[in-house]
Structures are given as structure tokens and as C-alpha cells.
Write an enzyme that holds these catalytic residues in place. Sequence first.
Site, PDB file in Angstrom:
ATOM      1  N   ASP A 165      33.594  32.193 -25.209  1.00  0.00           N
ATOM      2  CA  ASP A 165      32.502  32.166 -24.236  1.00  0.00           C
ATOM      3  C   ASP A 165      32.383  30.806 -23.569  1.00  0.00           C
ATOM      4  O   ASP A 165      31.721  30.668 -22.545  1.00  0.00           O
ATOM      5  CB  ASP A 165      31.162  32.482 -24.922  1.00  0.00           C
ATOM      6  CG  ASP A 165      31.044  33.950 -25.278  1.00  0.00           C
ATOM      7  OD1 ASP A 165      31.706  34.758 -24.605  1.00  0.00           O
ATOM      8  OD2 ASP A 165      30.319  34.273 -26.227  1.00  0.00           O
ATOM      9  N   ASN A 222      -2.281   6.506  -0.882  1.00  0.00           N
ATOM     10  CA  ASN A 222      -1.662   5.509  -0.005  1.00  0.00           C
ATOM     11  C   ASN A 222      -2.362   5.422   1.354  1.00  0.00           C
ATOM     12  O   ASN A 222      -2.388   4.367   1.965  1.00  0.00           O
ATOM     13  CB  ASN A 222      -0.185   5.841   0.236  1.00  0.00           C
ATOM     14  CG  ASN A 222       0.653   5.479  -0.972  1.00  0.00           C
ATOM     15  OD1 ASN A 222       0.159   4.891  -1.920  1.00  0.00           O
ATOM     16  ND2 ASN A 222       1.915   5.829  -0.934  1.00  0.00           N
ATOM     17  N   ASP A 250      28.155  32.939 -27.531  1.00  0.00           N
ATOM     18  CA  ASP A 250      28.187  32.388 -28.884  1.00  0.00           C
ATOM     19  C   ASP A 250      29.609  32.104 -29.363  1.00  0.00           C
ATOM     20  O   ASP A 250      29.836  31.214 -30.146  1.00  0.00           O
ATOM     21  CB  ASP A 250      27.461  33.317 -29.870  1.00  0.00           C
ATOM     22  CG  ASP A 250      27.850  34.777 -29.665  1.00  0.00           C
ATOM     23  OD1 ASP A 250      28.856  35.040 -28.978  1.00  0.00           O
ATOM     24  OD2 ASP A 250      27.148  35.655 -30.195  1.00  0.00           O
ATOM     25  N   THR A 254      -5.745   2.620 -11.930  1.00  0.00           N
ATOM     26  CA  THR A 254      -6.519   3.851 -12.055  1.00  0.00           C
ATOM     27  C   THR A 254      -5.707   5.111 -11.770  1.00  0.00           C
ATOM     28  O   THR A 254      -5.993   6.153 -12.328  1.00  0.00           O
ATOM     29  CB  THR A 254      -7.715   3.793 -11.094  1.00  0.00           C
ATOM     30  OG1 THR A 254      -7.206   3.488  -9.803  1.00  0.00           O
ATOM     31  CG2 THR A 254      -8.683   2.715 -11.508  1.00  0.00           C
ATOM     32  N   ASP A 255      -4.670   5.031 -10.911  1.00  0.00           N
ATOM     33  CA  ASP A 255      -3.921   6.245 -10.563  1.00  0.00           C
ATOM     34  C   ASP A 255      -2.982   6.720 -11.660  1.00  0.00           C
ATOM     35  O   ASP A 255      -2.613   7.881 -11.725  1.00  0.00           O
ATOM     36  CB  ASP A 255      -3.070   5.990  -9.303  1.00  0.00           C
ATOM     37  CG  ASP A 255      -3.748   6.560  -8.054  1.00  0.00           C
ATOM     38  OD1 ASP A 255      -4.911   6.990  -8.193  1.00  0.00           O
ATOM     39  OD2 ASP A 255      -3.113   6.565  -6.994  1.00  0.00           O
ATOM     40  N   ASP A 301      24.014  38.248 -23.499  1.00  0.00           N
ATOM     41  CA  ASP A 301      24.652  39.089 -24.508  1.00  0.00           C
ATOM     42  C   ASP A 301      23.626  40.082 -25.005  1.00  0.00           C
ATOM     43  O   ASP A 301      22.432  39.891 -24.815  1.00  0.00           O
ATOM     44  CB  ASP A 301      25.026  38.253 -25.741  1.00  0.00           C
ATOM     45  CG  ASP A 301      26.151  37.315 -25.456  1.00  0.00           C
ATOM     46  OD1 ASP A 301      26.913  37.577 -24.533  1.00  0.00           O
ATOM     47  OD2 ASP A 301      26.257  36.319 -26.188  1.00  0.00           O
ATOM     48  N   ALA A 317       0.835  -1.207   0.000  1.00  0.00           N
ATOM     49  CA  ALA A 317       0.000   0.000   0.000  1.00  0.00           C
ATOM     50  C   ALA A 317       0.865   1.251   0.000  1.00  0.00           C
ATOM     51  O   ALA A 317       0.511   2.273  -0.565  1.00  0.00           O
ATOM     52  CB  ALA A 317      -0.911  -0.002   1.215  1.00  0.00           C
TER      53      ALA A 317
END
Length: 894
Positions: free
Chosen positions: A624, A686, A620, A717-718, A330, A284
Site C-alpha cells: 500500500d 491595524n 496497511d 492586548t491583541d 479499506d 501600525a
Amino acid sequence: MRIQRLSVEDALRSLRSDPQGLSSTEALRRLEEYGLNLVQEIRGRSLAFRFLAQFTHFFALILWVAAALAFVAERNQPGGGMATLGYAILGVILVNGAFSFWQEYRAERAIAALRRMLPQHAKALRDGKLTDIPAVQLVPGDVLLLEEGDVVPADCRLIDGAGIRVNAAALTGESVALSRVAAPSDNDDLIRAANVLLAGTSLVGGQGRALAFATGMHTEFGKIAGLTQTVQEPPTPLQLEIGRLSRLVAIISTALGVVFFAIGQALGLPFWANLTFAIGIIVANVPEGLLPTVTLALAAGAQRMARRNALVRHLPSVEALGAVTVICTDKTGTLTTNRMTVRRLYLSGRFLDDGREIARAMPEASPERRLFEAARLCHDLKTVQRDGRTQVVGDPMEAALVESAALVVPDVDDGGRLDEIPFDADRKRLAVVQRTSTGAVLYVKGALETVLPLCRQVVQGTGTTVLTRELREQIGAAQGTMAHSGLRVLAFAYRPVAEPYERDALESDLILSGLVGLEDPPRPEVPDAIRRCREAGIKVIMITGDHPSTAVAIGREIGLLGSAEPLVYRGEELRRVSNTQLQLALDAPEIVFARVDPDQKMRIVQVLKRKGAIVAATGDGVNDAPALRQADVGIAMGLTGTEVAREAADIVLADDNFASIVNAVEEGRTVFANIRKFLTYILTSNVPELIPYLAFVLLRIPLALTIVQILAVDLGTDLLPALALGAERPDPQVMRQPPRLRTRRLLDAGLLTRAYLFLGLLEGAAAMTTFFFVLTRGGWSYGQQLAPDDPLYLQATTATLSAIIVAQIANVFLCRSETRSTFRLGILTNPLILGGILGEVLLILAIVYLPAGHRVFGTAPIPAAAWLVAAACAVGMFGLEEVRKAVLRRRTPA
Ligand code: ATP
């Protein structure tokens, strides 16, 4: 003889090539012979291994033990139904493992696909023309053009070039720039030979032509890649967090199981029945559907970012982005469009808004012409053949200069380029030596600060004059005026050159010909993005190589700077201050860094990190890369950036746009929020799964929910609604809150209290109420025992199961926000949730009403009244949570 020892001619000859490269037919033939230029991707752990790993993690181990206990119980008490349970748990392990594996595999594939979107091209001479070809098609003998920022695509011998420096870190691990020249070398070691460029290394400066001599797995890189045993990537923070969470939950559930087993024994329950309940308690508590859902949420986040132009190279940066507190950006191309237009000139001491008006009066030999000639000739633009068409590629600013100068001087005296000293962000200028009909001329263009000190004279009308201090100041002021209105200013200078010349002394004694002001409008989306950053508590710092006044003018235009006196730091000032001083300066609410060098960008990032900021930085250029690595999230430009920058980055922007960074932050925050949403959802159920066991052991109430029914919830289902919560769209509120603290846990006390002690208990109450409703309606009274196959008992457990699912339907809406009302969020705004609920409803109807459902889950059809009770309880739970949220909102108004 080894290729590095040969002269250039012999090297070419040895590969049956020539300076003009190969013909396309010969290249095709060689491609067949030598194969594609591909280095086999270094594989991570084998797929089989990773598949097995899905069955040996903590959750799985607990379930294995539970299954084993069930089989032992069956052996000791045959026919008690424990074998069915054992098989069910095995099935759970298998389904869960396979599903997790599939998700992980898919996420990995998705990322690999994103990586492939990065350009992989090479500029090769084919049939004598410079052609852009896919790098995989390179063959030995190809002549390539390589320039700053390129990653070398195959092992090459340099045949000509200037100022070439390479970084061989990819091969040697040492990140130092080594200079490379075309002359023969007597070093036998390919890595050390000064004329060899190896695949995987990158050019950090210069440009030249090189002859490919090994491709694919025959390159040094390929050999290493083939030999290398793969190193495991370290687990990401999120993985660590999930690991922590799994262990915690596993320990809690095992401890609970053991404690209740002991209580049961003390109360004198039959041993095997007691063991069954202990297993039930464990099952569970383990949220079986959690792991696959987390992986899916991350992958979904990366995919949504890709759709919004941010390609994720490392999955953990999805999460890091959500925590970013400072963005260092930049200016050119990121905040602005990088679509340049020449707006103003400063020539012979006067401003001109249109160069053409003076061109008419300008004599052929006037030195004023030099400004326009320089603009036409001093550039790095290339023409390449792409898809059969000739295209100009390169810096849009240079393209704009060439285009507008061509209107003024349609014919230019261009005898070809003799030499050049390439532009880099440290030098901030470009110099070329051109052949003209009157001899060689040096043209220089760049930032005034770096060009003016090299000049001794200035063009003045039809002649030149010596640059006095006043004149220098006047010119400086002229740059200030243009920069103040947001223009990007470039200075141009020239000098006739006598051959032969000394290269080191080239850039001296220059004649300044004038200034050009270019307009680069801000991107229209940027002001809004800046506003969103402000609301989101993210500081934006512009770090530019451009002039301070230009930076401030643009900053004001986009709403980055509002105060009258923002703090403007120049690169030279930066050099003078200590880290502590810089750290204090960075407290200023508005701060701009201008005329900085790329290595200073790294320092700013470092100091920001020292202050505890989570930093995203853009870049770029080649230089850098260190700053990009240093930043928590390095962001490279996909359109204009260099390969090196992209390699160093965590995220690549497909459109170079600042607004895309802000969108990516939003998605990063959303991923974190979504994981919390479905954690709450999954953990809630739970509690009602656990309560029946506690009630049974402590209060001797018939067991309200069987273990198989627990699994029906956790894995049936969950699951679908949880996945839908993981894919929720960004909530508008997500960018109106301050950045999350890096130390904030995914699973904190607040979440646990809400899930277990509030929502969980309410859901537990709903489940037990419905259970007792059906029991008492059937004539049961307290203390009465019911046989496991008693129709009333079957109906009652079915009612508990149904009530949990009905309550979870209400809960999925409640979990969409920790504080906001469901009615504000809108019931229909996430269609996936509606789909998930539909799946959930169909599943529960099948379990309750179909004979197959009865067989597997031990259920029986329940009366309509039971559904009504369950629905009423769910509405009650919904209402109470809404009240709790409202109280919370009132206490901490947004
Ligand atoms: P950002 O860092 O915000 O993108 P930027 O493009 O101005 O701004 P750099 O590319 O580092 O930054 O350029 C710094 C300076 O160098 C520019 O302001 C300009 O004066 C000069 N510069 C830029 N490109 C060239 C070029 N192609 N030729 C000569 N000078 C240039």
C-alpha cells in the site's frame, strides 16, 4: 573473512551466537559493550541558525529599519523621545523572535514526540524464546525473526527463510524488491550481497531468521546518517502562503509609510516629526503577533488530532486534510471492527451454521476433517512473550478460524511446518506444508477466485470427486450467497505432498475442502462518520481486496451505498479499462472497488488526482506504500499496519478507525478556519492604528495614538485573544460545507474587505470618536495644537487606545465566525477567549491607571464617561456586524 562469505554456521560462530540466539545475560553484557542500537537523528538546521532566522524574516527586517530610523532621528533631535521608541521596537523584535522560535521549537518537539509513539520493536530469540524487545536493545549476535512489512532494525546476515524480498530504497534510493537467501555470497559489497539485510531496508515479502552483526552507528545506515549533510525540507503550502502574506503586508505598509512621508514633506511638516509618523505608519501595519499565532494554531491542530487518534507525521498534512474531497478507504479493520466470528460453512454441497453438529458424525479419516485441520494449521499466527506472558499475535481472522476449528477438531495432527508460501494481497492466499503422521500435506487458504483454479477435485462426504463445471458454478454461487449477507468468505484446499517436492509446482492439483464464512461487523461509529462525510461534500470510496458482494453488503450496512445499483468495479475489470474510462467511471455517485490488488489502489488514487480531487487514502500493507505516498494525505493503520506503510504515511491512525479520519478532516478544516479568524482579528486593529496618522498628516489633527501605544495593542492586548481564536474548537458548521478549494487563499479579498474596510473602519470610527469626545470635553477646538505632555493630550490618546481595546473585545466575538451570529455561537463557549479578554482588560487597566503604565506608554487616567463612549461605540460596531452577517445569511442560506 567478511560475514557474507561465511557459511551460516561459521557466521554464527564468528559472532559467538547460535541458531537459538543469545542468552539474556550475554545480550546485556554486549549492550554495555556496543551501546544502544540507535542511529543518531539527522539534525536539521542548527538551533542557533533557526533562532537567528526569526530575526531576519521580512517583518523583522522592516522593524529593524524602523528602529534604525528612530535612532537616527534621536541623534539629530536629541531628547525627542525617539530613542525610547527605538528601544521599544528592538524589544518587539526580540520578544517576537524569541516567541516564534519557542513556538516552532515546541511544535517540532510535539511532532517528534508523536513520531516516537510509533512502535519500535524487534522479535529476537533470547534464551531460546521468541521475545518482543525494544529495537534499541539489539546487539551483535542477536538472532531476529523478520517478516513481511518489518523494517530491518540492524545490519543482519540471513540464516534461514523463504521468499524473502527486501526494498533497499532507504539506502540506495531505488525502490525495487531484491530477493535474499541464506547461502554464502562472494559479493564484497554489503548492499549487494544476497544474504545481507541492512538496517533501514524493509521486507516486502517472505519471512526468516537473521543474525545481527552491526548495530547503531556501526550499521551502513548509521554511517550514511552520520555523513549526510541534512537536506532542508521544502516549505509547506501554508508556510508559502504566510510568506506571501508577510511580504504583501510589508510592502503595503512600507509603501504607505513612504507615501505619507512624501505628503508630509509636501505639506511642510518638520522633517524629523514627519519621519516619526512614517515609522508609525509602518509599525501600525505590520501585524507583529501573526507568525507565532499561526505556528501555534497548526501545532494545536496536530495536538487535537492526536487526542482524536490521528497522529500527524508531517505538519502540512494538517492543512491538506482540511481540503480533502475524496477518502479512499479499506474495508477490513477500518470500516469494520476486524473482530471475526465464523458464522457459516459450505461443506460437501451443503450450508452448515455450526460445524460441531457434523463433527460428531464425522469419522476420523473423513476428508471433511481437512477443512478444520487446514483452518487450524494454515495460518501466520505467532506466539510471543510480552511482559512475561504468552500472546498470540497476527491476523484476527486467522485467530478466529483457529479458535472455532479447535472446537470441531480438538486434536490436530501437527508434526511441524516444513515450508510456506506467505500470504500477500496480490496472491490473496496462503500455503503451508505441514508434517503429519501420514506424510507431508499442503494446506491452502484464500480467496475462492485464487484457490478454485488450482483445484481439480472437491471433498464430497466421505470421499472426493472431480470438479465439474457445474460443481465450480455451484461453489461460486455458494460463495455469492454467503458474501451477499456480508460474510467474508475463505476457501480451503489441500493435497498430500510427496517429498522431495518442487516448490514452484506445489500449489496445483488441489482438493477443495470447503468454504468458511466469517462475520466482521461494521464499527458502530462508521455510519455516522459516513453521514458526516456526505454532509461535508466528501466522497468515500471503498477499495477492498474482499469479494464484491461482501463489499456491497457492508457498504449498505454502513450507509455508504444507498442506490439499488451501485457501480461495483472488480480488479480484473479495472485492468481492462483505460485511465480515461476509469476517470469517467469515477463520476458515479456511488462506486466500490472489490478484489483489487494494492497497485491498482495507487492507480485509482492517481486518476482521482487527475480529476482534480484532493485524495486521502488508507493502507496497511507493504504494497500500500506507493498509494499512500501518491495520495495527498496518506493514512496508515497504527494497530495492524506494517512499519513500511507507517513510514510512507502522513498520518497514522492510532485506532485504525475510519471515524478518526473524519474527525481529523474536521480538525484540518478547523485549523484553516481558525487562522482566518485571527487574521481578521489582528488586521482589524491595524486600521484604527493607521487612521490617527492619516488624520494628523492630512487634517492636522493632534496625533491620536503614539507608536508605543500601537505596539501595546499589537504585542500586548491583541495577542492573547488571537491565540484563543487559533485554538477554537471545530464549529459544527465546518463539516456541513463543501471542501475548500485548494486554490482558495488564506488571505482573500473577502477577508481583507471585512477586516480593513468594514470592521477596521468601524473600529477606527470608535477610536476617533472617543478621542474627540475627551478632547472637546477638555475644551479643545479644531486647529488647536497640544504639547506632547499636555494632560489633556495624554488623556485623549489614552482614550483612543482604550477605545481600540474595548472594540477589539467586541471584535474577538465577531471574528469567531464569518457568517454566524455571536448569539448562536454562545458567548461562553470558548473559555480561552474569556481568559484572553481577562488578560487584555488587566493589561489595559494597568496601562491606564498604574504609574508604570503612564511612564512606558505615555498615558493618563481617563474619566468614566470616556469608557462609556468607547463601550457604546463597540456595541454599535457589534450590532452593525451582526446586521451584515444576517444580511449575508439571508442572501446565501446555509
Ligand atoms: P481490505 O483491503 O478492505 O482491508 P481485505 O482484508 O479483504 O480487505 P486483503 O487483506 O487484501 O483485503 O485480502 C484480500 C483477500 O485475500 C481476502 O478477501 C481473503 O479472501 C484473502 N485473505 C485475506 N487474508 C488472508 C489470509 N490470512 N490467508 C489467506 N487468505 C487471506
